[in-house]
Scaffold this motif. Structure first.
Motif, PDB file in Angstrom:
ATOM      1  N   LEU A 199       0.847  -1.188   0.000  1.00  0.00           N
ATOM      2  CA  LEU A 199       0.000   0.000   0.000  1.00  0.00           C
ATOM      3  C   LEU A 199       0.882   1.238   0.000  1.00  0.00           C
ATOM      4  O   LEU A 199       2.009   1.202   0.514  1.00  0.00           O
ATOM      5  CB  LEU A 199      -0.895  -0.004   1.251  1.00  0.00           C
ATOM      6  CG  LEU A 199      -1.842  -1.197   1.380  1.00  0.00           C
ATOM      7  CD1 LEU A 199      -2.527  -1.179   2.741  1.00  0.00           C
ATOM      8  CD2 LEU A 199      -2.858  -1.188   0.268  1.00  0.00           C
ATOM      9  N   PRO A 200       0.409   2.361  -0.538  1.00  0.00           N
ATOM     10  CA  PRO A 200       1.221   3.580  -0.555  1.00  0.00           C
ATOM     11  C   PRO A 200       1.695   4.004   0.842  1.00  0.00           C
ATOM     12  O   PRO A 200       2.816   4.470   1.003  1.00  0.00           O
ATOM     13  CB  PRO A 200       0.292   4.637  -1.149  1.00  0.00           C
ATOM     14  CG  PRO A 200      -0.696   3.870  -1.951  1.00  0.00           C
ATOM     15  CD  PRO A 200      -0.865   2.553  -1.230  1.00  0.00           C
ATOM     16  N   GLU A 201       0.859   3.791   1.845  1.00  0.00           N
ATOM     17  CA  GLU A 201       1.243   4.213   3.197  1.00  0.00           C
ATOM     18  C   GLU A 201       2.303   3.309   3.832  1.00  0.00           C
ATOM     19  O   GLU A 201       2.819   3.616   4.905  1.00  0.00           O
ATOM     20  CB  GLU A 201       0.022   4.332   4.104  1.00  0.00           C
ATOM     21  CG  GLU A 201      -0.806   3.095   4.229  1.00  0.00           C
ATOM     22  CD  GLU A 201      -1.955   3.017   3.229  1.00  0.00           C
ATOM     23  OE1 GLU A 201      -2.863   2.234   3.474  1.00  0.00           O
ATOM     24  OE2 GLU A 201      -1.946   3.720   2.217  1.00  0.00           O
ATOM     25  N   ASP A 202       2.653   2.201   3.184  1.00  0.00           N
ATOM     26  CA  ASP A 202       3.711   1.336   3.706  1.00  0.00           C
ATOM     27  C   ASP A 202       5.094   1.979   3.574  1.00  0.00           C
ATOM     28  O   ASP A 202       5.998   1.657   4.317  1.00  0.00           O
ATOM     29  CB  ASP A 202       3.720  -0.009   2.975  1.00  0.00           C
ATOM     30  CG  ASP A 202       2.497  -0.849   3.277  1.00  0.00           C
ATOM     31  OD1 ASP A 202       1.807  -0.570   4.282  1.00  0.00           O
ATOM     32  OD2 ASP A 202       2.225  -1.784   2.504  1.00  0.00           O
ATOM     33  N   ARG A 203       5.248   2.881   2.619  1.00  0.00           N
ATOM     34  CA  ARG A 203       6.525   3.588   2.376  1.00  0.00           C
ATOM     35  C   ARG A 203       7.689   2.601   2.269  1.00  0.00           C
ATOM     36  O   ARG A 203       8.701   2.732   2.938  1.00  0.00           O
ATOM     37  CB  ARG A 203       6.781   4.621   3.469  1.00  0.00           C
ATOM     38  CG  ARG A 203       5.774   5.752   3.478  1.00  0.00           C
ATOM     39  CD  ARG A 203       6.079   6.781   4.546  1.00  0.00           C
ATOM     40  NE  ARG A 203       5.785   6.371   5.891  1.00  0.00           N
ATOM     41  CZ  ARG A 203       4.576   6.282   6.428  1.00  0.00           C
ATOM     42  NH1 ARG A 203       3.527   6.538   5.720  1.00  0.00           N
ATOM     43  NH2 ARG A 203       4.422   5.906   7.675  1.00  0.00           N
ATOM     44  N   TRP A 204       7.523   1.588   1.420  1.00  0.00           N
ATOM     45  CA  TRP A 204       8.580   0.593   1.242  1.00  0.00           C
ATOM     46  C   TRP A 204       9.869   1.276   0.812  1.00  0.00           C
ATOM     47  O   TRP A 204       9.875   2.211   0.028  1.00  0.00           O
ATOM     48  CB  TRP A 204       8.165  -0.429   0.198  1.00  0.00           C
ATOM     49  CG  TRP A 204       7.180  -1.436   0.716  1.00  0.00           C
ATOM     50  CD1 TRP A 204       6.196  -1.217   1.643  1.00  0.00           C
ATOM     51  CD2 TRP A 204       7.076  -2.786   0.340  1.00  0.00           C
ATOM     52  NE1 TRP A 204       5.497  -2.360   1.864  1.00  0.00           N
ATOM     53  CE2 TRP A 204       6.011  -3.342   1.072  1.00  0.00           C
ATOM     54  CE3 TRP A 204       7.761  -3.593  -0.546  1.00  0.00           C
ATOM     55  CZ2 TRP A 204       5.635  -4.675   0.948  1.00  0.00           C
ATOM     56  CZ3 TRP A 204       7.377  -4.913  -0.672  1.00  0.00           C
ATOM     57  CH2 TRP A 204       6.336  -5.436   0.071  1.00  0.00           C
ATOM     58  N   HIS A 205      10.971   0.810   1.302  1.00  0.00           N
ATOM     59  CA  HIS A 205      12.317   1.296   0.988  1.00  0.00           C
ATOM     60  C   HIS A 205      12.535   2.732   1.468  1.00  0.00           C
ATOM     61  O   HIS A 205      13.291   3.486   0.886  1.00  0.00           O
ATOM     62  CB  HIS A 205      12.634   1.170  -0.501  1.00  0.00           C
ATOM     63  CG  HIS A 205      12.442  -0.222  -1.016  1.00  0.00           C
ATOM     64  ND1 HIS A 205      13.135  -1.289  -0.513  1.00  0.00           N
ATOM     65  CD2 HIS A 205      11.611  -0.728  -1.960  1.00  0.00           C
ATOM     66  CE1 HIS A 205      12.747  -2.396  -1.141  1.00  0.00           C
ATOM     67  NE2 HIS A 205      11.820  -2.079  -2.009  1.00  0.00           N
ATOM     68  N   ASP A 206      11.867   3.110   2.520  1.00  0.00           N
ATOM     69  CA  ASP A 206      12.066   4.420   3.138  1.00  0.00           C
ATOM     70  C   ASP A 206      12.535   4.160   4.574  1.00  0.00           C
ATOM     71  O   ASP A 206      12.517   3.037   5.065  1.00  0.00           O
ATOM     72  CB  ASP A 206      10.748   5.201   3.134  1.00  0.00           C
ATOM     73  CG  ASP A 206      10.956   6.700   3.302  1.00  0.00           C
ATOM     74  OD1 ASP A 206      12.082   7.099   3.633  1.00  0.00           O
ATOM     75  OD2 ASP A 206       9.992   7.456   3.111  1.00  0.00           O
ATOM     76  N   ASP A 218      11.137   4.803   7.290  1.00  0.00           N
ATOM     77  CA  ASP A 218      10.066   4.399   8.200  1.00  0.00           C
ATOM     78  C   ASP A 218       9.107   3.401   7.531  1.00  0.00           C
ATOM     79  O   ASP A 218       7.907   3.451   7.725  1.00  0.00           O
ATOM     80  CB  ASP A 218       9.303   5.615   8.716  1.00  0.00           C
ATOM     81  CG  ASP A 218       8.687   6.433   7.603  1.00  0.00           C
ATOM     82  OD1 ASP A 218       9.002   6.183   6.418  1.00  0.00           O
ATOM     83  OD2 ASP A 218       7.871   7.308   7.910  1.00  0.00           O
ATOM     84  N   GLU A 219       9.697   2.473   6.763  1.00  0.00           N
ATOM     85  CA  GLU A 219       8.841   1.526   6.056  1.00  0.00           C
ATOM     86  C   GLU A 219       8.156   0.558   7.023  1.00  0.00           C
ATOM     87  O   GLU A 219       8.621   0.320   8.126  1.00  0.00           O
ATOM     88  CB  GLU A 219       9.634   0.739   5.013  1.00  0.00           C
ATOM     89  CG  GLU A 219      10.611  -0.255   5.564  1.00  0.00           C
ATOM     90  CD  GLU A 219      11.363  -0.977   4.470  1.00  0.00           C
ATOM     91  OE1 GLU A 219      11.844  -2.070   4.757  1.00  0.00           O
ATOM     92  OE2 GLU A 219      11.475  -0.467   3.352  1.00  0.00           O
ATOM     93  N   ARG A 220       7.026   0.037   6.581  1.00  0.00           N
ATOM     94  CA  ARG A 220       6.296  -0.960   7.337  1.00  0.00           C
ATOM     95  C   ARG A 220       5.475  -1.749   6.332  1.00  0.00           C
ATOM     96  O   ARG A 220       5.351  -1.370   5.174  1.00  0.00           O
ATOM     97  CB  ARG A 220       5.374  -0.332   8.368  1.00  0.00           C
ATOM     98  CG  ARG A 220       4.258   0.481   7.741  1.00  0.00           C
ATOM     99  CD  ARG A 220       3.263   0.981   8.779  1.00  0.00           C
ATOM    100  NE  ARG A 220       2.106   1.546   8.123  1.00  0.00           N
ATOM    101  CZ  ARG A 220       1.076   0.854   7.655  1.00  0.00           C
ATOM    102  NH1 ARG A 220       1.043  -0.439   7.757  1.00  0.00           N
ATOM    103  NH2 ARG A 220       0.063   1.443   7.064  1.00  0.00           N
ATOM    104  N   VAL A 221       4.909  -2.844   6.774  1.00  0.00           N
ATOM    105  CA  VAL A 221       4.059  -3.643   5.902  1.00  0.00           C
ATOM    106  C   VAL A 221       3.029  -4.379   6.751  1.00  0.00           C
ATOM    107  O   VAL A 221       3.309  -4.770   7.879  1.00  0.00           O
ATOM    108  CB  VAL A 221       4.893  -4.628   5.050  1.00  0.00           C
ATOM    109  CG1 VAL A 221       5.575  -5.655   5.916  1.00  0.00           C
ATOM    110  CG2 VAL A 221       4.039  -5.280   4.000  1.00  0.00           C
ATOM    111  N   SER A 222       1.858  -4.526   6.210  1.00  0.00           N
ATOM    112  CA  SER A 222       0.807  -5.283   6.876  1.00  0.00           C
ATOM    113  C   SER A 222       0.886  -6.724   6.368  1.00  0.00           C
ATOM    114  O   SER A 222       0.740  -6.975   5.167  1.00  0.00           O
ATOM    115  CB  SER A 222      -0.561  -4.683   6.552  1.00  0.00           C
ATOM    116  OG  SER A 222      -1.581  -5.562   6.969  1.00  0.00           O
TER     117      SER A 222
END
Length: 50
Positions: A12-19, A21-25
């Motif tokens: 999802l866009p709010e996951d901010r992958w590769h940033d 403060d990334e996270r994933v559900s």
């Protein structure tokens, strides 16, 4: 050879992958994996059966 490419993203866009403060559900990733599992046989089927 002329082969189509399919890109299938599960984030999802709010996951901010590769940033920083990334996270994933995990629920979203599991739902994406289940969707892809159902899509593979359809992609492999002959065109007249799609």
């Amino acid at each position: 050879m002329d082969v189509p490419v399919v890109f299938f993203g599960t984030g999802l866009p709010e996951d901010r992958w590769h940033d920083s403060d990334e996270r994933v559900s995990v629920d979203v990733l599991l739902a994406g994996a289940a969707t892809l599992a159902h899509l593979w046989p359809r992609l492999a089927a002959p065109r007249e059966r799609r």
